[in-house]
Motif scaffolding. Sequence first.
Motif, PDB file in Angstrom:
ATOM      1  N   UNK A 184       0.892  -1.079   0.150  1.00 52.57           N
ATOM      2  CA  UNK A 184       0.173   0.048   0.012  1.00 52.57           C
ATOM      3  C   UNK A 184       1.098   1.370  -0.050  1.00 52.57           C
ATOM      4  N   UNK A 185       0.766   2.091  -0.945  1.00 53.00           N
ATOM      5  CA  UNK A 185       1.557   3.275  -1.124  1.00 53.00           C
ATOM      6  C   UNK A 185       1.216   4.355  -0.093  1.00 53.00           C
ATOM      7  N   UNK A 186       2.005   5.171  -0.153  1.00 50.07           N
ATOM      8  CA  UNK A 186       1.722   6.268   1.098  1.00 50.07           C
ATOM      9  C   UNK A 186       0.483   7.288   1.044  1.00 50.07           C
ATOM     10  N   UNK A 187       0.280   7.548  -0.475  1.00 50.78           N
ATOM     11  CA  UNK A 187      -1.177   8.180  -0.668  1.00 50.78           C
ATOM     12  C   UNK A 187      -2.538   7.434  -0.372  1.00 50.78           C
ATOM     13  N   UNK A 188      -2.382   6.132  -0.605  1.00 52.09           N
ATOM     14  CA  UNK A 188      -3.430   5.108   0.028  1.00 52.09           C
ATOM     15  C   UNK A 188      -3.651   5.088   1.272  1.00 52.09           C
ATOM     16  N   UNK A 212      -2.771   7.409   3.619  1.00 49.51           N
ATOM     17  CA  UNK A 212      -3.374   8.697   3.968  1.00 49.51           C
ATOM     18  C   UNK A 212      -4.830   8.828   3.754  1.00 49.51           C
ATOM     19  N   UNK A 213      -5.180   8.267   2.686  1.00 42.59           N
ATOM     20  CA  UNK A 213      -6.660   8.113   2.388  1.00 42.59           C
ATOM     21  C   UNK A 213      -7.591   7.269   3.378  1.00 42.59           C
ATOM     22  N   UNK A 214      -6.816   6.238   3.722  1.00 44.78           N
ATOM     23  CA  UNK A 214      -7.602   5.274   4.426  1.00 44.78           C
ATOM     24  C   UNK A 214      -7.454   5.801   5.852  1.00 44.78           C
ATOM     25  N   UNK A 215      -6.448   6.629   6.390  1.00 46.10           N
ATOM     26  CA  UNK A 215      -6.369   7.120   7.583  1.00 46.10           C
ATOM     27  C   UNK A 215      -7.418   8.245   8.037  1.00 46.10           C
ATOM     28  N   UNK A 245     -10.041   8.381   5.986  1.00 47.65           N
ATOM     29  CA  UNK A 245     -11.540   7.870   6.124  1.00 47.65           C
ATOM     30  C   UNK A 245     -11.822   7.354   7.348  1.00 47.65           C
ATOM     31  N   UNK A 246     -10.731   6.647   8.162  1.00 48.03           N
ATOM     32  CA  UNK A 246     -10.994   6.208   9.284  1.00 48.03           C
ATOM     33  C   UNK A 246     -11.441   7.210  10.501  1.00 48.03           C
ATOM     34  N   UNK A 247     -10.579   8.204  10.227  1.00 49.38           N
ATOM     35  CA  UNK A 247     -10.902   9.424  11.229  1.00 49.38           C
ATOM     36  C   UNK A 247     -12.103  10.214  11.079  1.00 49.38           C
ATOM     37  N   UNK A 248     -12.672  10.258   9.804  1.00 48.98           N
ATOM     38  CA  UNK A 248     -13.817  10.852   9.471  1.00 48.98           C
ATOM     39  C   UNK A 248     -15.045  10.165   9.991  1.00 48.98           C
ATOM     40  N   UNK A 287      -2.889  -1.011  18.133  1.00 46.03           N
ATOM     41  CA  UNK A 287      -2.150  -1.568  17.057  1.00 46.03           C
ATOM     42  C   UNK A 287      -2.467  -0.623  15.890  1.00 46.03           C
ATOM     43  N   UNK A 288      -3.550  -0.362  15.523  1.00 41.48           N
ATOM     44  CA  UNK A 288      -3.698   0.554  14.005  1.00 41.48           C
ATOM     45  C   UNK A 288      -2.822   1.703  14.283  1.00 41.48           C
ATOM     46  N   UNK A 289      -2.803   2.462  15.483  1.00 43.54           N
ATOM     47  CA  UNK A 289      -2.140   3.484  15.330  1.00 43.54           C
ATOM     48  C   UNK A 289      -0.763   3.398  15.341  1.00 43.54           C
ATOM     49  N   UNK A 290      -0.274   2.181  16.106  1.00 42.16           N
ATOM     50  CA  UNK A 290       1.278   2.200  16.179  1.00 42.16           C
ATOM     51  C   UNK A 290       1.884   1.683  14.975  1.00 42.16           C
ATOM     52  N   UNK A 291       1.037   0.568  14.422  1.00 43.77           N
ATOM     53  CA  UNK A 291       1.821   0.205  12.881  1.00 43.77           C
ATOM     54  C   UNK A 291       1.207   0.928  11.813  1.00 43.77           C
ATOM     55  N   UNK A 292       0.230   1.445  11.799  1.00 43.96           N
ATOM     56  CA  UNK A 292      -0.306   2.335  10.648  1.00 43.96           C
ATOM     57  C   UNK A 292       0.086   3.889  10.604  1.00 43.96           C
ATOM     58  N   UNK A 293      -0.399   4.535  11.671  1.00 42.23           N
ATOM     59  CA  UNK A 293      -0.465   5.858  11.805  1.00 42.23           C
ATOM     60  C   UNK A 293       1.256   6.124  11.897  1.00 42.23           C
ATOM     61  N   UNK A 294       1.869   5.715  12.679  1.00 40.84           N
ATOM     62  CA  UNK A 294       3.331   5.842  13.289  1.00 40.84           C
ATOM     63  C   UNK A 294       4.199   5.592  11.820  1.00 40.84           C
ATOM     64  N   UNK A 295       3.960   4.635  11.181  1.00 41.83           N
ATOM     65  CA  UNK A 295       4.729   4.523   9.809  1.00 41.83           C
ATOM     66  C   UNK A 295       4.351   5.353   8.984  1.00 41.83           C
ATOM     67  N   UNK A 296       3.164   5.923   8.803  1.00 38.39           N
ATOM     68  CA  UNK A 296       3.031   6.965   7.905  1.00 38.39           C
ATOM     69  C   UNK A 296       3.496   8.179   8.351  1.00 38.39           C
TER      70      UNK A 296
END
Length: 579
Positions: free
Chosen positions: A1-5, A7-10, A12-15, A548-557
């Motif tokens: 999953x690239x960086x732009x995708x 970001x869009x997922x994040x 969407x989740x926040x919205x 898990x989502x914030x540590x692995x997904x958000x932090x990596x982004x």
Amino acid sequence: MNKRTRLLVLLAVLALCFVFLWPSISWYGRTPKEMQQLALGSTENIKNYAELKAAEDVRAIKKMDLSATLTDEYAWLKKDVNKRYKTLDKKAPAELTWKDVLSAYDSELDFLTVFQTRYREQILKAKKYYENSVKLGLDLSGGMNIIVKADLDAALASMGDAVASENASDFKKEAMANAIENLSSRIDKFGLTSPVIRQQGDDRIYIEIPGAAQADAINTLIMGKGILNFRLVDTEATNAFKAYYAQNPANTFNALGELMDPSVIPDDCEVFGEYRKDEYGLDERYDWVVVKKEIALDGQHVKSAIVGSDEFTNQPEVHFNLDSEGAVIFGDFTGAHVGDNLAIVSDNKVKSNARIQTAITGGSVSLSGGFSYEEADNIKKVLQTAWLNVPLEVESQQVIGASLGEDSIRAGAKAILLGLGLILIFMLIYYKASGINAVVAQVLNLFMMFSILSAFNLTLTLSSIAGMILTIGMAVDANVLIFERIKEELRQGKSRPAAIAMGFDNAFWAIMDSNITTFIAAIFLSQLGTGSIQGFAVSLAIGVVSSVFTALFVSRLMFDFDTEVLHAKKVSIGWGIKQ
């Protein structure tokens, strides 16, 4: 999953989380206390309040100068008035006067209904916010919890030989369901705020009442018995009253629900609302009935009630039997009033209004009227309140004051903020700029946890707050594992992109293993535990997923954003790391 995708997922989740959290924000942050109290009342109380306020407004308007224009307070009326003028193929005046407004409505009752609708919609909108928001448990909001024991053996013994031994189990189930039904009806009528009433085990009823409530009044409701009787309907007085109410809706009842002019009905009569169950299973008044004060038959003479069907039309009917004394009374009464209507009155509510077709003797009575099976079943339950006597005993009762609940909220919020603050200070000092990733991840973690609680209408208790505090520590642990792995890669001379990629990859399964085992334990606790244990387990399970989502997904982004967008060459992740 690239960086732009990602970001869009994040985003969407926040919205989505914000949408879930909006009812809680609206209820706790935007709804006034007075409106909250109204919204937490029973459906019947909301309806009564809307009618009362609408009547007050209409009475006040009738005293105004009708040539005066609408003030800003009533600007909301313009839309409805313009719509009504358009229906009449007329153009509404640019400057509406009260005379113009009143001429748009067919009757005073029609005008009154507009105000009732406005008040009702405002309260129900707030009520909807509450229903879709995070609920506060008794330990945070204050209130009462009560455990009531139903003596089913005594209820069975009171029936004597009327219930065969092989049917004892079914009888007890029906008696228990009836006891819960009666308590729900009484407590909702009392206007208490969103009570929780459910069966606990075979013979106990758990009652939870948030907010301030008087223990003595509640006990009276629980130990009391519904009042059921049969009364003759005065059809002529009923029609006259309804015609009067249609012309004078704002001046019929006062704030206490009493007739402002008692002379509109005969001295030997009373006026009651006629009720049926709405789509929520609550009593809903839909008409008025004038009945004689004299009781034709007391409900204590009813001995059994079942739902059957007509042998020719197959339409649902309610069959009930009377004792010998009641059979004689009822036979004489119905014989003298063939063609009249007879009302079943339960707790000052008319639940059935049937025509007496012929004299009913022998004590076996059938009620028919083209109603549905659900309506017939509701009438059967009403009749059961008279004969299915289940002795109730309060086993335990706990009262938590509202001030104590507020103290608990402040203590819980302080614990979360203090724990979060200390952890974040440590992360910023020990891991330098990379600690900012942990800070953002933790804030988003709490945001997502509250959003999920709101989405599933879960209850927040002190034990839930404890689960959140534990989750904060576990979420930081995931960040620590990732940061330490990145530091190891940097010490080996890896570049920033390579060190970050290897750090996340190497830490992935260590994080997943620990969180999966914790999640499994939390699921078992939520299913097997009760009360505070269950609240702790649910918040812990939610926290595990979000952390898990914030540590692995958000932090990596965030790391990748610094690398690819800000073109950072080094990683500020600790002391003594040479790059």
